[in-house]
Design a protein around this motif. Structure first.
Motif, PDB file in Angstrom:
ATOM      1  N   ASP A 160       0.891  -1.152   0.000  1.00  0.00           N
ATOM      2  CA  ASP A 160       0.000   0.000   0.000  1.00  0.00           C
ATOM      3  C   ASP A 160       0.928   1.200   0.000  1.00  0.00           C
ATOM      4  O   ASP A 160       2.144   1.039   0.085  1.00  0.00           O
ATOM      5  CB  ASP A 160      -0.912  -0.025   1.235  1.00  0.00           C
ATOM      6  N   SER A 182      -7.077  -6.326  -2.217  1.00  0.00           N
ATOM      7  CA  SER A 182      -7.027  -6.111  -0.774  1.00  0.00           C
ATOM      8  C   SER A 182      -7.193  -7.418  -0.003  1.00  0.00           C
ATOM      9  O   SER A 182      -8.122  -8.182  -0.276  1.00  0.00           O
ATOM     10  CB  SER A 182      -8.140  -5.147  -0.346  1.00  0.00           C
ATOM     11  N   ASN A 228      -7.841  -7.289   3.210  1.00  0.00           N
ATOM     12  CA  ASN A 228      -8.749  -6.954   4.307  1.00  0.00           C
ATOM     13  C   ASN A 228      -9.460  -5.642   4.021  1.00  0.00           C
ATOM     14  O   ASN A 228      -8.860  -4.592   4.204  1.00  0.00           O
ATOM     15  CB  ASN A 228      -7.969  -6.874   5.616  1.00  0.00           C
ATOM     16  N   HIS A 252      -0.262  -3.322   8.938  1.00  0.00           N
ATOM     17  CA  HIS A 252      -1.148  -2.377   8.242  1.00  0.00           C
ATOM     18  C   HIS A 252      -2.549  -2.955   8.035  1.00  0.00           C
ATOM     19  O   HIS A 252      -3.544  -2.295   8.311  1.00  0.00           O
ATOM     20  CB  HIS A 252      -0.521  -2.007   6.892  1.00  0.00           C
ATOM     21  N   HIS A 253      -2.609  -4.190   7.540  1.00  0.00           N
ATOM     22  CA  HIS A 253      -3.906  -4.771   7.188  1.00  0.00           C
ATOM     23  C   HIS A 253      -4.610  -5.472   8.348  1.00  0.00           C
ATOM     24  O   HIS A 253      -5.840  -5.523   8.387  1.00  0.00           O
ATOM     25  CB  HIS A 253      -3.745  -5.759   6.032  1.00  0.00           C
TER      26      HIS A 253
END
Length: 76
Positions: A4, A44, A46, A16-17
């Motif tokens: 990202d 993605s 998540n 991050h996720h």
């Protein structure tokens, strides 16, 4: 690998996720990260889309078979 904007590496992607270190990921979360590797800036983990969720299920199943059959022992 940039997961990202400014998110580089698997450890950073896990934090991050999924808001946890990579060592604390569940099998499902690890599979979701693996699935998006071809294109992590467009897919993605998540929340996952239908394709990512389906492919993660395949990877989860394969990880369970490797664990069940002791196949991971050769990599240690």
């Amino acid at each position: 690998m940039e997961w990202d904007d400014g998110v580089y590496g698997a450890e950073a992607a896990a934090r991050h996720h999924f808001k946890k270190p990579a060592s604390a990921l569940t099998r499902r979360e690890a599979a979701l990260l693996a699935v998006v590797l071809p294109n992590p800036r467009n897919w993605s983990p998540n929340p996952p889309g239908a394709y990512v969720a389906r492919r993660a299920g395949v990877i989860e199943h394969r990880m369970a078979v490797v664990e069940r059959d002791g196949l991971a022992d050769c990599a240690r």
